[in-house]
Every structure is written in C-alpha cells, then in structure tokens.
Design a protein around this motif. Sequence first.
Motif, mmCIF file in Angstrom:
data_model
loop_
_atom_site.group_PDB
_atom_site.id
_atom_site.type_symbol
_atom_site.label_atom_id
_atom_site.label_comp_id
_atom_site.label_asym_id
_atom_site.label_seq_id
_atom_site.Cartn_x
_atom_site.Cartn_y
_atom_site.Cartn_z
ATOM 1 N N TYR A 183 71.853 -24.706 64.712
ATOM 2 C CA TYR A 183 70.894 -24.844 65.804
ATOM 3 C C TYR A 183 71.615 -24.638 67.131
ATOM 4 N N THR A 184 70.880 -24.145 68.121
ATOM 5 C CA THR A 184 71.421 -24.093 69.480
ATOM 6 C C THR A 184 70.410 -24.687 70.455
ATOM 7 N N LEU A 185 70.939 -25.334 71.489
ATOM 8 C CA LEU A 185 70.145 -25.908 72.564
ATOM 9 C C LEU A 185 70.758 -25.450 73.878
ATOM 10 N N LYS A 186 69.982 -24.722 74.683
ATOM 11 C CA LYS A 186 70.499 -24.129 75.915
ATOM 12 C C LYS A 186 69.787 -24.685 77.130
ATOM 13 N N TYR A 187 70.601 -25.068 78.156
ATOM 14 C CA TYR A 187 70.041 -25.595 79.405
ATOM 15 C C TYR A 187 71.154 -25.691 80.445
ATOM 16 N N ASN A 188 70.811 -25.396 81.699
ATOM 17 C CA ASN A 188 71.767 -25.543 82.798
ATOM 18 C C ASN A 188 73.081 -24.794 82.543
ATOM 19 N N ASN A 189 72.966 -23.572 82.044
ATOM 20 C CA ASN A 189 74.156 -22.753 81.776
ATOM 21 C C ASN A 189 75.083 -23.371 80.743
ATOM 22 N N ARG A 190 74.535 -24.210 79.893
ATOM 23 C CA ARG A 190 75.322 -24.815 78.816
ATOM 24 C C ARG A 190 74.616 -24.563 77.494
ATOM 25 N N THR A 191 75.398 -24.364 76.464
ATOM 26 C CA THR A 191 74.852 -24.138 75.124
ATOM 27 C C THR A 191 75.478 -25.124 74.148
ATOM 28 N N ILE A 192 74.644 -25.848 73.435
ATOM 29 C CA ILE A 192 75.099 -26.789 72.411
ATOM 30 C C ILE A 192 74.829 -26.163 71.045
ATOM 31 N N THR A 193 75.831 -26.146 70.202
ATOM 32 C CA THR A 193 75.692 -25.630 68.840
ATOM 33 C C THR A 193 75.863 -26.791 67.868
ATOM 34 N N ILE A 194 74.879 -26.962 66.987
ATOM 35 C CA ILE A 194 74.907 -28.075 66.024
ATOM 36 C C ILE A 194 74.736 -27.506 64.622
ATOM 37 N N ASN A 195 75.607 -27.880 63.739
ATOM 38 C CA ASN A 195 75.486 -27.498 62.336
ATOM 39 C C ASN A 195 74.802 -28.625 61.562
ATOM 40 N N PRO A 196 73.946 -28.292 60.630
ATOM 41 C CA PRO A 196 73.266 -29.340 59.851
ATOM 42 C C PRO A 196 74.260 -30.179 59.061
ATOM 43 N N ASN A 197 73.947 -31.472 58.963
ATOM 44 C CA ASN A 197 74.732 -32.431 58.156
ATOM 45 C C ASN A 197 76.127 -32.694 58.705
ATOM 46 N N GLU A 198 76.417 -32.259 59.917
ATOM 47 C CA GLU A 198 77.735 -32.519 60.509
ATOM 48 C C GLU A 198 77.596 -33.503 61.664
ATOM 49 N N ALA A 199 78.543 -34.426 61.780
ATOM 50 C CA ALA A 199 78.482 -35.476 62.786
ATOM 51 C C ALA A 199 79.249 -35.093 64.049
ATOM 52 N N HIS A 200 79.146 -33.836 64.446
ATOM 53 C CA HIS A 200 79.721 -33.400 65.718
ATOM 54 C C HIS A 200 78.967 -32.151 66.170
ATOM 55 N N TYR A 201 79.135 -31.808 67.437
ATOM 56 C CA TYR A 201 78.523 -30.585 67.940
ATOM 57 C C TYR A 201 79.476 -29.928 68.929
ATOM 58 N N GLN A 202 79.252 -28.663 69.139
ATOM 59 C CA GLN A 202 80.097 -27.894 70.057
ATOM 60 C C GLN A 202 79.299 -27.544 71.301
ATOM 61 N N ILE A 203 79.897 -27.743 72.465
ATOM 62 C CA ILE A 203 79.247 -27.380 73.714
ATOM 63 C C ILE A 203 80.039 -26.273 74.401
ATOM 64 N N THR A 204 79.336 -25.239 74.808
ATOM 65 C CA THR A 204 79.937 -24.117 75.517
ATOM 66 C C THR A 204 79.343 -24.057 76.913
ATOM 67 N N SER A 205 80.224 -24.070 77.926
ATOM 68 C CA SER A 205 79.759 -24.065 79.304
ATOM 69 C C SER A 205 80.220 -22.801 80.003
ATOM 70 N N MET A 206 79.404 -22.333 80.942
ATOM 71 C CA MET A 206 79.753 -21.141 81.697
ATOM 72 C C MET A 206 80.796 -21.429 82.764
ATOM 73 N N ASP A 207 81.058 -22.719 83.042
ATOM 74 C CA ASP A 207 82.081 -23.041 84.053
ATOM 75 C C ASP A 207 83.453 -23.119 83.411
ATOM 76 N N ALA A 208 84.390 -23.658 84.148
ATOM 77 C CA ALA A 208 85.790 -23.647 83.705
ATOM 78 C C ALA A 208 86.059 -24.569 82.528
ATOM 79 N N SER A 209 85.116 -25.465 82.211
ATOM 80 C CA SER A 209 85.371 -26.414 81.127
ATOM 81 C C SER A 209 85.403 -25.752 79.759
ATOM 82 N N GLY A 210 84.786 -24.576 79.635
ATOM 83 C CA GLY A 210 84.868 -23.821 78.386
ATOM 84 C C GLY A 210 84.175 -24.500 77.229
ATOM 85 N N GLU A 211 84.863 -24.567 76.058
ATOM 86 C CA GLU A 211 84.277 -25.137 74.861
ATOM 87 C C GLU A 211 84.857 -26.515 74.570
ATOM 88 N N GLN A 212 83.992 -27.396 74.072
ATOM 89 C CA GLN A 212 84.399 -28.736 73.685
ATOM 90 C C GLN A 212 83.732 -29.108 72.369
#
Length: 503
Positions: free
Chosen positions: A424-453
């Motif tokens: 799944y992806t959730l996009k807002y405010n130039n940020r994209t959250i990627t979530i995989n089913p059944n996993e207890a974490h998610y990845q966030i990608t930002s257009m600013d300098a913070s990059g991926e977390q």
Amino acid sequence: MNNRSKGNVKKPRRFAITLAATLVASSLLMELTAVPTTYAATNVQPSTSNISVQPTASSNAEKKLYYTAVQGAYYYTVALRSDGSVWAWGRNLWGELGVSENVRYRHTFSPIRIPKLSNVTVISSSGGGNNAAIQADGTIWEWGNGKMPHQVPDITSATNVTVGAFSTIALLQDGTVLSWQNPAQAVGPEHTRKLQTISGIKDIIQVESVGMHGYALKKDGSVWTWNEPNESGKAPSKPTKLKGLTNISSITGADASLLALDKRGKVWQLDLKGKTNPFHHELKVKKMDANSSYTLLLTTSAEVYSYGRTVTGKEGKVNHLSGITDVSAGYHHSLALSSEGTVWGWGSDKYQEAGAPATSSGGMVYKPVQAKLGTDVYLNGDLFQSMYPAVETPKTVQLPIKAIAAALGAEFEVHKAEGSLNYYTLKYNNRTITINPNEAHYQITSMDASGEQLIELSEPINNYSGAITVPFEVLRALGLNVSWDPMRAMLSIDDVDKKKSEL
C-alpha cells in the motif's frame, strides 16, 4: 418482543436510557471500498429504561464521556452517550445500524456513531431493525433497516418513543399519544407513515408496544391498552383500562404478554387471558426488561436476575456485575448499564453484539464483557464520520484509511502484482508512506533532505468490517499533528501548515 425507549419512558423490547449534552454537527463521508424499548424524560419517573444515569463522583472526571442508555436489539446494540450522540455495534447485514443506505457489513464490536443525530435524550429499537430517537427539541428521528436517520414530520414535542415490531408509539409533552406503522424495508417512510392519535387517554407517562397492541401507563398508576391497525391508514382501537393492575410505576412488553412493576417493587405478569400473576415476588425490583424468551430483573440492591429461556441457558442471578442501574433484554444477548456509565454485554456474540469478540466457543460470552465507548475523529477541527468505525485496540486506534485519506485530500493506493496484494502507499505533503501487509513497520519517502526512513508500527495494517485500517500513528509521518485522548474518546488530526496558510 417488548419494546422500550431509553430515556424517561419505557421502550419496546429493546431499550434506551437518556440524557445528553451537545453534539457537534457532522457530515457523512462515505468509505470508498469494501467491497432493532424506550423511555422519555418526564416529571414522573416510570421505568428504568427511559431515565438517564449519572455516573458516580469517582468516575465523573472533567469532560469524561460515558453511556447513559443502552438497548439490545436483534443481533445489535444501540447506546446513548452523555454528549447526546448515539452509537451502535453488532450486525449490519440488513442496514440495521443505519450508517449507510447502500453498504452493508457483517459485524462490528467497535461502536460507530449514527450520523445526523445530536442532543438526543431518548433511544428505542425493535427486532425488525428499526430505531428511533428523540432530540432535546422534541423531534423524533428514525433510522435502520437500510435507511439513514430522517426526521418524523409534524412532531415537535415528544418525550418518549417506543419502536415495536409493527408500529411506533410516541408520547407528547401534553400527555397524549400518537402511533404510526413501521415502513417495510424496501419502502420509504414518506409513503406509509400516517400519524394516528390514540383517543380517550391523557396524563400518560409511559408508552409500550407489544406485537399489535399498544400500552400506556397513566400518572395515576393505571394501565390502558388498544389494538394497533394491521392495514396502513386504519385507526387504532379505543383504549380500555386493564383490570388487576394498580399503583404501577413502569411497564414492559414481552411480545405476547406484559410485565408491570408496582411502586412496592413487585412485578406482575399479564397473561394472554388478561389475568395478572405475581412474577418472582421474592425480589424487590427497580428496573426490568423482557422479550419473548426471557426476562431481566434489576433489584433495589443492584443485582441482576434472568428468568426464562435466557441467553446463557442459566436462570437466576447474573454474576460478575456490580453497580448496575439498568438492564436490556436483547433477543439473543443481554446488556447492563452501570453507575459508572459503562455498558456490559453477555450471551450470543455471533455478530459481536455483546460489545467485544466472543470469549467462548460457538460465538458466546458467558461472563459479561465491557463495550467500548466509541471513538470520535476530528479532522482539522471538524467531526469526521465514515460508515466504518475507528477501532480501539490494546495498542492503538485503527482508522479506515480510504475515508480518512479522501477527507484529507491524501492519496491511498492498493498495489497488486499478478492479481495478488503486494503493498500500500499513502501520499500527502510531498511524502509517501509504503506499507507491506502483515509487517509491523513502514517506509516513508520524503522529497526533502530527510530521504527514506523505516519506522516501526504499533501493529500491522488491518482490515475491519470490510475497510482497510491503519494505526493512527502512521499519519504523523505525513507531517500531521495527531493526538489521541482515551478519556474523551477523541482522536484529532490536524494539518498545522494548512491551517497557517488559511489564516
């Protein structure tokens, strides 16, 4: 089954208690996926089911919310909250809950707020999936059975309403009574409803519906009955006084019979031949509720007793309950309201109507479980409502993400690979959250300098009642200010930057 209204007057078989403060106006936002006695407040206090309960001082924290009335219906529950809002849980296969006209789901134990209702003082439900409420302005609203709330025209002074299997009966401030036939599921109420005045009775303090019969309790303690018509447009019969019932303080229906509680705390049963018989006179009773199968009695010592074909198969005292102020006999589940404003359910839980997932095999709850309070969600200060509830879990609050995203102006997508769910992806405010089913974490990608977390989740993304849900903490990664207040059952989501730009 008997019908009663919660508030200040007895309801039909399901029931409701009353009292409430203010409720913020809401607009219904539709989730994009996924595929039925009452009391009214009067100067006289008839039965338990129509009187609101004030929690004890120990639980009356500032602004803390609580339930003031509860009604068990056919595989679902309706409850009134202290802010005047109405909540429901249990089965919604036939639109019983009244939150959408075109979307159904099997069940929910998480309470969902009924739209369009505010400042409610009395609630009532029936076995047919019809429900009614009285607002503080004296108007009556109906919903359920595939219909969302709509106002009953030409009534502005109601104090009590009781929804029966075939008709609804309303008590007005001047002590007079009206009734009308319930519409069929596929027919709009405007095509069938015709208000009928019950002639020849006045000074009424409580009304009740039992099958094709109406009942009214007068201020002098006498009970009157009449026959409701079996054809649309026909008038009810003239009321007659019931013999053998005097000094009565409240009444409740049990489908084929009537139970009456006198001012000494003794219950009397009226049989099909019109004869009154003592009903468990070893108990001193202050509240009661019944249906065609069994009866619940609440004693002056706050103990609950169940007799007949009970929901657990056991008669006598119901254990594991304390401080109870009212009871409701649902068709297959029972409910109790405590002085703390909490609702407890037991019996059949096939559709989670008891208020929590079943605790025993066969979809049963033998030891009463506490129902949730129901979570309000506010988006940028406005009350948000979806046909799917927010779900409070031991670790977080899961939100119906498609409806939330649509309201925020965010973009939520389900990505599939070769026909199977991938992520799944959730996009807002130039940020994209990627979530995989059944996993207890998610990845966030930002257009600013913070990059991926990579950020841990309190629990995985879920699916509840047909809606995809995510833990509310995920929204913080979109730059939103999100707070959860469990005492007030309130979750707030604010876009601070957006608010600043609008100033």
